[in-house]
Design an enzyme around this catalytic site. Structure first.
Site, mmCIF file in Angstrom:
data_model
loop_
_atom_site.group_PDB
_atom_site.id
_atom_site.type_symbol
_atom_site.label_atom_id
_atom_site.label_comp_id
_atom_site.label_asym_id
_atom_site.label_seq_id
_atom_site.Cartn_x
_atom_site.Cartn_y
_atom_site.Cartn_z
ATOM 1 C CB SER A 1 -3.456 -6.322 -3.446
ATOM 2 O OG SER A 1 -3.231 -6.411 -4.766
ATOM 3 C CG ASP B 1 -7.515 -13.105 -4.260
ATOM 4 O OD1 ASP B 1 -7.542 -12.686 -5.570
ATOM 5 O OD2 ASP B 1 -6.810 -12.282 -3.633
ATOM 6 C CG HIS C 1 -7.617 -9.136 -5.077
ATOM 7 N ND1 HIS C 1 -6.441 -9.824 -4.797
ATOM 8 C CD2 HIS C 1 -7.223 -7.799 -5.189
ATOM 9 C CE1 HIS C 1 -5.181 -8.931 -4.765
ATOM 10 N NE2 HIS C 1 -5.905 -7.606 -5.047
#
Length: 319
Positions: free
Chosen positions: A112, A267, A295
Site C-alpha cells: 500500500s 483490490d 487490499h
C-alpha cells in the site's frame, strides 16, 4: 508464517526537525538485512510483518514513520506540526536509519503506501537495495488518490455521500475532499478532529468491506486513528509531493534489482492496473495476481510473499 519474535534491539533515532523515530531489529543480527516499510501513511509499524522472514536468515528492521506509532511528536496532537512531515523527509529518514544501523544494502518489503515509499527510496538509492517485495502495489499518483476518494464511490454511493457530507463542504472531487479533511483533522477543537477521523475511517472501511467483515481502520486506538487520518489527509492533499507518474517514469532506475509484486485482483482501494503498469516498466520484477484477494490479502497472498522472501534469502549465509 514464522513464529512471532521479540526485537533483539530497539532505539530512538533523532532525524532532525524535532522528530525522533522509533525502530526495532528482529531475527539474526548477522542475517540478511531487510527493512519493512509500513503503510498508511501514518499507521505505524507492526511486528506481525516480521513473521514473513526466516529469523535464522534475516536481520529485519521495522520503524515508525514520522508522527505515528512510537515516534515523536505524535500527529494525534494538533500542536505537532506536519511542516516537516513529507515524502522527502521520510526518504531522508530511511537513509539515516540505514547508516545508523551500519547496513550497506538491504531488501525492502512493504505494501500500500509502504510500496510507494519504498519504490521512491529505491529509485533514489538503487545502490542500497538488494531486492524488493511488494504487496498491494501503489504509487500514490493523483489519479490513484482520485480513484480511492472519489471513483470508488460508484461501488459504495451511500458511504461516499456520507464521506462527502463529513467534509463539511459541497466538494465533489477527491482533491477537494482530502484538502477539507486535512483542515478538519488539524482543527483545535477535539470534537471536530474526532468526527472527521471517524468519517474518514468509515469511508476507508467501506472500500474494503467486500473483503473484511471487520473495521480495520475504525478499530484502531483513538490516538493512532487521529494520527493516521491526519497524516493521510496531509499527504494525499499534496499528492505525496511526487510528480505525477514519477515512480513509473523512473522505474528504469530499478534495473538490476529483483522484485516481486503480489496484488489482489479484487483490490478496490488500489486497482490492479497500477501493479500491471509497474511490472511493464520494471523488467526485473515479476507480478503475481491473486484471483480471490483484495487490499489486505489472503492466505495465498501471504504464501507468495513468504515464498519470495525465502527465495531471496536462500543464497545468503549469515556470518
Amino acid at each position: 508464517m514464522y513464529p512471532q519474535s521479540e526485537p533483539y534491539e530497539h532505539g530512538m533515532l533523532d532525524v532532525g526537525d524535532g522528530h525522533v523515530l522509533y525502530w526495532e531489529a528482529h531475527g539474526n543480527p548477522a542475517g540478511k538485512p531487510a527493512l519493512i516499510v509500513h503503510g498508511g501513511p501514518g499507521t505505524g509499524s507492526h511486528r506481525g510483518g516480521t513473521r514473513y522472514f526466516d529469523p535464522a536468515r534475516y536481520r529485519v528492521v521495522i520503524f515508525d514513520q514520522r508522527g505515528c506509532g512510537r515516534s515523536t511528536p505524535h500527529a494525534s496532537d494538533p500542536a505537532a506540526a506536519l511542516t516537516h512531515n513529507t515524502t522527502h523527509h521520510l526518504l531522508s529518514d530511511m537513509e539515516r536509519l540505514r547508516v545508523h544501523l551500519g547496513v550497506d544494502r538491504w531488501l525492502l518489503y512493504g505494501g500500500s503506501w509502504g510500496s510507494t515509499l519504498l519504490l521512491a527510496y529505491a529509485e533514489a538509492h538503487p545502490d542500497r537495495v538488494t531486492e524488493i517485495v511488494v504487496s498491494a502495489v501503489t504509487t500514490t499518483r493523483r489519479s490513484e488518490i482520485a480513484w480511492l476518494y472519489e471513483g470508488a464511490g460508484r461501488f459504495f454511493p451511500e458511504a461516499w455521500e456520507r464521506f462527502r457530507e463529513g467534509s463539511g463542504t459541497d466538494a465533489r472531487t477527491a482533491a477537494d475532499l482530502v484538502a477539507a479533511y486535512a483542515r478538519l483533522t488539524g482543527d483545535p477543537d477535539p470534537a471536530v478532529r474526532e468526527k472527521a477521523t471517524a468519517d474518514w475511517c468509515a469511508w476507508e472501511d467501506a472500500v474494503v468491506s467486500l473483503e473484511s467483515t471487520a473495521a480495520p481502520y475504525a478499530d484502531r486506538s483513538d490516538a493512532n486513528r487521529l494520527a493516521m487520518v491526519r497524516i493521510c489527509a496531509h499527504y494525499f492533499a499534496h499528492g505525496a509531493w511526487l510528480e505525477e507518474g514519477a515512480l513509473l517514469r523512473d522505474a528504469h532506475r530499478l534495473a538490476g534489482i529483483p522484485g516481486v509484486l503480489v496484488h489482489g485482483r479484487l483490490d478496490l482501494g488500489s486497482p490492479l492496473s497500477t501493479a500491471w503498469e509497474l511490472a511493464r516498466v520494471w523488467p526485473d520484477a515479476e507480478l503475481t495476481v491473486v484471483a480471490d484477494s483484495g487490499h489486505f490479502g489472503t492466505e495465498a497472498t501471504r504464501a507468495h510473499v513468504r515464498g519470495a522472501l525465502d527465495r531471496f534469502a536462500a543464497g545468503y549465509s549469515p556470518a
